[in-house]
Write a protein that holds these residues in place. Structure first.
Motif, short mmCIF file in Angstrom:
data_model
loop_
_atom_site.label_atom_id
_atom_site.label_comp_id
_atom_site.label_asym_id
_atom_site.label_seq_id
_atom_site.Cartn_x
_atom_site.Cartn_y
_atom_site.Cartn_z
N MET A 1 -1.36 -21.23 3.82
CA MET A 1 0.02 -21.62 3.84
C MET A 1 0.70 -21.20 2.54
N ALA A 2 0.03 -21.42 1.39
CA ALA A 2 0.62 -21.06 0.10
C ALA A 2 0.82 -19.55 -0.01
N ILE A 3 -0.10 -18.77 0.54
CA ILE A 3 0.04 -17.31 0.50
C ILE A 3 1.24 -16.88 1.33
N LEU A 4 1.38 -17.42 2.50
CA LEU A 4 2.51 -17.08 3.35
C LEU A 4 3.82 -17.40 2.65
N SER A 5 3.88 -18.54 2.00
CA SER A 5 5.09 -18.93 1.28
C SER A 5 5.38 -17.94 0.16
N HIS A 6 4.36 -17.53 -0.55
CA HIS A 6 4.54 -16.57 -1.64
C HIS A 6 5.09 -15.25 -1.10
N VAL A 7 4.53 -14.75 -0.02
CA VAL A 7 4.99 -13.50 0.58
C VAL A 7 6.43 -13.64 1.08
N GLN A 8 6.70 -14.77 1.66
CA GLN A 8 8.07 -14.99 2.13
C GLN A 8 9.07 -15.04 0.97
N ARG A 9 8.66 -15.62 -0.15
CA ARG A 9 9.54 -15.71 -1.32
C ARG A 9 9.64 -14.39 -2.06
N ASN A 10 8.64 -13.52 -1.91
CA ASN A 10 8.57 -12.27 -2.66
C ASN A 10 8.30 -11.10 -1.72
N PRO A 11 9.20 -10.80 -0.83
CA PRO A 11 8.96 -9.70 0.12
C PRO A 11 8.85 -8.36 -0.62
N ILE A 12 7.99 -7.51 -0.10
CA ILE A 12 7.82 -6.17 -0.69
C ILE A 12 8.94 -5.29 -0.16
N LYS A 13 9.61 -4.64 -1.08
CA LYS A 13 10.75 -3.80 -0.72
C LYS A 13 10.29 -2.35 -0.55
N ASP A 14 11.02 -1.62 0.27
CA ASP A 14 10.70 -0.21 0.51
C ASP A 14 10.63 0.58 -0.79
N GLU A 15 11.52 0.26 -1.75
CA GLU A 15 11.54 0.98 -3.03
C GLU A 15 10.24 0.76 -3.80
N GLN A 16 9.66 -0.45 -3.70
CA GLN A 16 8.41 -0.74 -4.38
C GLN A 16 7.26 0.07 -3.78
N VAL A 17 7.25 0.15 -2.47
CA VAL A 17 6.22 0.92 -1.79
C VAL A 17 6.34 2.39 -2.16
N LYS A 18 7.56 2.93 -2.14
CA LYS A 18 7.78 4.34 -2.48
C LYS A 18 7.37 4.62 -3.92
N LYS A 19 7.70 3.72 -4.84
CA LYS A 19 7.34 3.91 -6.25
C LYS A 19 5.81 3.95 -6.41
N ALA A 20 5.11 3.02 -5.78
CA ALA A 20 3.65 2.98 -5.86
C ALA A 20 3.04 4.25 -5.27
N TYR A 21 3.58 4.69 -4.14
CA TYR A 21 3.10 5.91 -3.50
C TYR A 21 3.33 7.11 -4.41
N ASP A 22 4.53 7.25 -4.96
CA ASP A 22 4.85 8.38 -5.83
C ASP A 22 3.97 8.40 -7.08
N GLU A 23 3.68 7.24 -7.64
CA GLU A 23 2.80 7.17 -8.81
C GLU A 23 1.39 7.63 -8.47
N LYS A 24 0.91 7.24 -7.31
CA LYS A 24 -0.43 7.64 -6.87
C LYS A 24 -0.49 9.15 -6.64
N ILE A 25 0.51 9.70 -5.98
CA ILE A 25 0.56 11.13 -5.68
C ILE A 25 0.71 11.95 -6.96
N ALA A 26 1.44 11.42 -7.93
CA ALA A 26 1.66 12.14 -9.19
C ALA A 26 0.36 12.39 -9.94
N LYS A 27 -0.65 11.57 -9.70
CA LYS A 27 -1.94 11.74 -10.36
C LYS A 27 -2.72 12.93 -9.79
#
Length: 122
Positions: A1-27
């Motif tokens: 329940m606490a994990i679900l609440s955390h995810v609901q309070r802190n949704p992952i944004k498309d920009e965050q996913v793209k940034k993480a992907y770009d950093e991985k690819i840049a390596k």
């Protein structure tokens, strides 16, 4: 329940996913290695394994008969692994081997003395 609440309070944004992907690819591309190992109890046993390999014995067969590792029955198969997923001393050996080659020097690990072989890389 606490994990679900955390995810609901802190949704992952498309920009965050793209940034993480770009950093991985840049390596650069991820290199993967298909390797085998033989683990024995002493350095002398490991050196004897290397001598047998140098004499033409098959790595997988020696792994089945000599290795004390849990993967001995499969001929010491480690499967496909990215260098970043390996313990550093093992990745340093595997990444320097040519396709089909085995290490000429045993590696001391917490599990015993290890001899490594690179089957393929991609």
């Amino acid at each position: 329940m606490a994990i679900l609440s955390h995810v609901q309070r802190n949704p992952i944004k498309d920009e965050q996913v793209k940034k993480a992907y770009d950093e991985k690819i840049a390596k650069g591309p991820i290199r993967e290695y298909k390797a085998r190992n033989i683990v024995v109890k002493t350095e002398d046993e490991a050196k004897a394994v290397i001598k047998s390999l140098d004499g033409g014995e098959k790595f997988a067969e020696l792994a089945k008969s000599k290795s004390v590792a849990s993967n001995a029955a499969s001929g010491g198969e480690l499967g496909w692994v990215a260098a970043e997923q390996m313990v550093k001393p093992i990745s340093e050996v595997v990444t320097k081997l040519g396709k089909g080659a085995h290490a000429k020097t045993p590696l001391q690990t917490g599990a015993g003395w290890m001899v490594l072989q690179l089957e393929e890389n991609a």
